[in-house]
Motif scaffolding. Structure first.
Motif, PDB file in Angstrom:
ATOM      1  N   ASN A  71       3.580 -10.210  -7.688  1.00 48.57           N
ATOM      2  CA  ASN A  71       2.577  -9.506  -8.490  1.00 48.57           C
ATOM      3  C   ASN A  71       1.345  -9.348  -7.597  1.00 48.57           C
ATOM      4  OD1 ASN A  71       0.463  -8.776 -10.240  1.00 48.57           O
ATOM      5  ND2 ASN A  71       1.472  -9.758 -11.974  1.00 48.57           N
ATOM      6  N   PHE A  72       1.184  -8.156  -7.048  1.00 48.70           N
ATOM      7  CA  PHE A  72       0.139  -7.956  -6.036  1.00 48.70           C
ATOM      8  C   PHE A  72      -1.262  -8.103  -6.608  1.00 48.70           C
ATOM      9  CE2 PHE A  72       3.687  -5.665  -3.950  1.00 48.70           C
ATOM     10  CZ  PHE A  72       3.725  -6.417  -2.792  1.00 48.70           C
ATOM     11  N   GLN A  73      -1.462  -7.748  -7.885  1.00 51.84           N
ATOM     12  CA  GLN A  73      -2.792  -7.890  -8.478  1.00 51.84           C
ATOM     13  C   GLN A  73      -3.233  -9.356  -8.488  1.00 51.84           C
ATOM     14  OE1 GLN A  73      -5.038  -5.630  -9.676  1.00 51.84           O
ATOM     15  NE2 GLN A  73      -3.804  -3.956  -8.896  1.00 51.84           N
ATOM     16  N   VAL A  74      -2.292 -10.257  -8.744  1.00 49.99           N
ATOM     17  CA  VAL A  74      -2.613 -11.688  -8.712  1.00 49.99           C
ATOM     18  C   VAL A  74      -2.950 -12.119  -7.287  1.00 49.99           C
ATOM     19  CG1 VAL A  74      -1.674 -14.013  -9.038  1.00 49.99           C
ATOM     20  CG2 VAL A  74      -1.269 -12.258 -10.760  1.00 49.99           C
ATOM     21  N   GLU A  75      -2.216 -11.603  -6.313  1.00 54.27           N
ATOM     22  CA  GLU A  75      -2.489 -11.954  -4.914  1.00 54.27           C
ATOM     23  C   GLU A  75      -3.858 -11.435  -4.469  1.00 54.27           C
ATOM     24  OE1 GLU A  75       0.703 -11.052  -2.228  1.00 54.27           O
ATOM     25  OE2 GLU A  75       2.223 -11.755  -3.639  1.00 54.27           O
ATOM     26  N   TYR A  76      -4.241 -10.270  -4.962  1.00 46.84           N
ATOM     27  CA  TYR A  76      -5.564  -9.736  -4.643  1.00 46.84           C
ATOM     28  C   TYR A  76      -6.659 -10.602  -5.278  1.00 46.84           C
ATOM     29  CZ  TYR A  76      -2.960  -5.484  -3.358  1.00 46.84           C
ATOM     30  OH  TYR A  76      -2.087  -4.591  -2.808  1.00 46.84           O
ATOM     31  N   ALA A  77      -6.379 -11.119  -6.486  1.00 47.70           N
ATOM     32  CA  ALA A  77      -7.342 -12.004  -7.149  1.00 47.70           C
ATOM     33  C   ALA A  77      -7.553 -13.279  -6.336  1.00 47.70           C
ATOM     34  CB  ALA A  77      -6.857 -12.353  -8.557  1.00 47.70           C
ATOM     35  N   ILE A  83       0.839  -1.195   0.000  1.00 47.85           N
ATOM     36  CA  ILE A  83       0.000   0.000   0.000  1.00 47.85           C
ATOM     37  C   ILE A  83       0.878   1.251   0.000  1.00 47.85           C
ATOM     38  CG2 ILE A  83      -1.676   1.317   1.337  1.00 47.85           C
ATOM     39  CD1 ILE A  83      -2.847  -1.346   2.254  1.00 47.85           C
ATOM     40  N   GLY A  84       0.625   2.102  -0.975  1.00 45.99           N
ATOM     41  CA  GLY A  84       1.370   3.358  -1.057  1.00 45.99           C
ATOM     42  C   GLY A  84       2.683   3.246  -1.816  1.00 45.99           C
ATOM     43  N   THR A  85       3.085   2.012  -2.185  1.00 40.73           N
ATOM     44  CA  THR A  85       4.359   1.851  -2.894  1.00 40.73           C
ATOM     45  C   THR A  85       4.185   1.963  -4.407  1.00 40.73           C
ATOM     46  OG1 THR A  85       4.115  -0.536  -3.080  1.00 40.73           O
ATOM     47  CG2 THR A  85       5.184   0.299  -1.091  1.00 40.73           C
ATOM     48  N   GLY A  86       2.950   1.749  -4.893  1.00 44.45           N
ATOM     49  CA  GLY A  86       2.697   1.822  -6.331  1.00 44.45           C
ATOM     50  C   GLY A  86       2.873   0.510  -7.060  1.00 44.45           C
ATOM     51  N   TYR A  87       3.388  -0.516  -6.381  1.00 45.66           N
ATOM     52  CA  TYR A  87       3.613  -1.795  -7.064  1.00 45.66           C
ATOM     53  C   TYR A  87       2.319  -2.580  -7.280  1.00 45.66           C
ATOM     54  CZ  TYR A  87       8.514  -0.877  -6.075  1.00 45.66           C
ATOM     55  OH  TYR A  87       9.752  -0.307  -6.024  1.00 45.66           O
ATOM     56  N   ASP A  88       1.233  -2.134  -6.665  1.00 49.39           N
ATOM     57  CA  ASP A  88      -0.038  -2.845  -6.852  1.00 49.39           C
ATOM     58  C   ASP A  88      -0.987  -2.077  -7.771  1.00 49.39           C
ATOM     59  OD1 ASP A  88      -0.480  -0.744  -5.145  1.00 49.39           O
ATOM     60  OD2 ASP A  88      -1.904  -1.813  -3.874  1.00 49.39           O
ATOM     61  N   SER A 130       6.905  -6.237  -7.792  1.00 52.21           N
ATOM     62  CA  SER A 130       7.506  -5.552  -6.653  1.00 52.21           C
ATOM     63  C   SER A 130       8.991  -5.950  -6.610  1.00 52.21           C
ATOM     64  CB  SER A 130       6.804  -5.965  -5.361  1.00 52.21           C
ATOM     65  OG  SER A 130       7.133  -7.297  -5.029  1.00 52.21           O
ATOM     66  N   PRO A 131       9.810  -5.235  -5.838  1.00 54.78           N
ATOM     67  CA  PRO A 131      11.240  -5.566  -5.784  1.00 54.78           C
ATOM     68  C   PRO A 131      11.523  -7.000  -5.322  1.00 54.78           C
ATOM     69  CG  PRO A 131      10.869  -3.401  -4.848  1.00 54.78           C
ATOM     70  CD  PRO A 131       9.523  -3.988  -5.106  1.00 54.78           C
ATOM     71  N   ASP A 132      10.607  -7.593  -4.536  1.00 55.27           N
ATOM     72  CA  ASP A 132      10.839  -8.977  -4.105  1.00 55.27           C
ATOM     73  C   ASP A 132      10.144  -9.988  -5.018  1.00 55.27           C
ATOM     74  OD1 ASP A 132       8.390  -8.128  -3.275  1.00 55.27           O
ATOM     75  OD2 ASP A 132       8.450  -9.065  -1.293  1.00 55.27           O
TER      76      ASP A 132
END
Length: 293
Positions: free
Chosen positions: A21-27, A4-9, A16-18
Motif C-alpha cells: 500500500n504505497f500511500q501508507v509507505e509515503y506516510a 510512479i506511473g503505475t496508478g497503484y499509489d 499493488s500486485p506485490d
C-alpha cells in the motif's frame, strides 16, 4: 520508486500486485521528516521525550507542545505532521472519556493503544481519506491500587474489583508505538522520527528488556542523552527538548502524566551535552593520533 506511473499509489484502497500500500509507505516517509521522539519504559514508570526543531526564531520557547496528556495516567508523543498528531490526541482523549463513561474507571493503556491502532488502520481503507502522517508513542502507568468505581453502590467481591487476584501484581508501566498503518506493538524502548536509527541503537545499549534496574530519574537522563545523540547524528537545526514522565502512586508523579520539572530537565540536558563533548574530544584525539602515525 516503481509505483510512479503505475496508478497503484493514487488511492488508499488499492494494493499493488506485490501486496504493498504505497500511500501508507509515503506516510512513513512523512514521519521520517519529523523530529525524533522516544519512549523509555523502566521499572518505576515511563519517560517520553521529543526533539522539537525550532523552525523560526520568532517562535515562543516552550509553546507548541508535542507531548500531550490523554488521561491522567497516559501521555502521547508523536513524530511527523503536527496537525495529524493533534487530531490523533483529540481522538485519543475522546476514547479515554468514552471508556470512563461506560466503565467508570480509567482506560488501561493497552486498550487505548488498541482503539487508536484500529482508528489509524481505518484511514488506510478508503479512497476518500489518507493515512495519518505520524507515528505515535503512547506511555502510561495503570494504577496498581484498588481504584473505586465512580458512583459505586454497595460492595464488590472480596477479591477486589473485577475479580482481581490479591496474590498477583496488577497495573504497572506500559509503552506502545502506533504506526501509520495502524500496527502497534508493546515496547521497552521505542523511537521514531528523523533520528530513529541512532536513537534505537542507543536504546538497545540500555538492555531494557534484560531487566536493567533503571530508576525513573536515570531514564530521564538517558532520554535527554539519546535525543541529543540522535540530533547530533542528523545534524539538524536548533531544537528544544520536551520531556514528560509517569510513575506509580508512590513515585514522583503520584500516578499522573506530567512534564519533567524544569530543573531536572535542564540538569539532564547539561549532562547530555557534557557526554557528547567528551565523546567528540576522544574522537578528535584518536584521529590526530592516527595522523601522527
Amino acid at each position: 520508486m516503481t509505483s510512479i506511473g503505475t496508478g497503484y499509489d493514487l488511492a488508499n484502497s488499492i494494493f499493488s500486485p506485490d501486496g504493498r500500500n504505497f500511500q501508507v509507505e509515503y506516510a512513513v516517509k512523512a514521519v521520517e521528516n519529523g523530529g525524533t521522539s522516544i519512549g523509555i519504559r523502566c521499572k518505576e514508570g515511563v519517560v517520553l521525550a521529543v526533539e522539537k526543531v525550532v523552525a523560526s526564531k520568532l517562535l515562543k520557547p516552550g509553546a507548541n507542545k508535542r507531548i500531550a496528556t490523554v488521561d491522567r495516567h497516559i501521555g502521547v508523543v508523536y513524530s511527523g505532521m503536527v496537525p495529524d498528531g493533534r487530531h490523533f490526541v483529540d481522538r485519543a482523549r475522546d476514547e479515554a472519556r468514552s471508556w470512563r463513561d461506560t466503565f467508570k474507571t480509567p482506560i488501561p493503556t493497552a486498550d487505548l493503544a488498541s482503539r487508536m491502532g484500529g482508528y489509524m488502520q481505518a484511514y488506510t481503507l478508503y479512497q476518500s481519506v489518507r493515512p495519518f502522517g505520524i507515528t505515535a508513542i503512547v506511555g502510561g502507568f495503570d494504577s496498581e491500587l484498588e481504584a473505586p468505581v465512580d458512583g459505586e453502590v454497595g460492595r464488590g467481591p472480596s477479591v477486589g474489583a473485577g475479580g482481581k487476584n490479591p496474590d498477583k501484581k496488577h497495573g504497572g508501566p506500559f509503552l506502545y508505538m502506533i504506526e501509520p498503518s495502524g500496527l502497534y506493538w508493546g515496547y521497552y524502548g521505542a523511537a521514531t522520527g528523523k533520528g530513529r536509527q541512532a536513537a534505537k541503537a542507543e536504546l538497545e545499549k540500555l538492555d531494557l528488556k534484560g531487566g536493567a534496574d533503571m530508576s525513573l530519574l536515570e531514564a530521564v537522563k538517558e532520554a535527554a542523552r539519546i535525543i541529543h545523540v540522535a540530533h547530533d547524528d542528523s545534524n539538524d537545526k536548533e531544537f528544544e527538548l520536551e520531556m514528560s514522565w509517569i510513575s506509580g502512586a508512590d513515585g514522583p508523579t503520584k500516578g499522573r502524566h506530567v512534564e519533567v520539572p524544569k530543573e531536572i530537565r535542564e540538569e539532564a540536558e547539561r549532562l547530555a551535552k557534557e557526554l557528547l563533548q567528551d565523546s567528540s574530544d576522544e574522537d578528535n584525539d584518536k584521529s590526530s593520533d592516527k595522523m601522527e602515525e
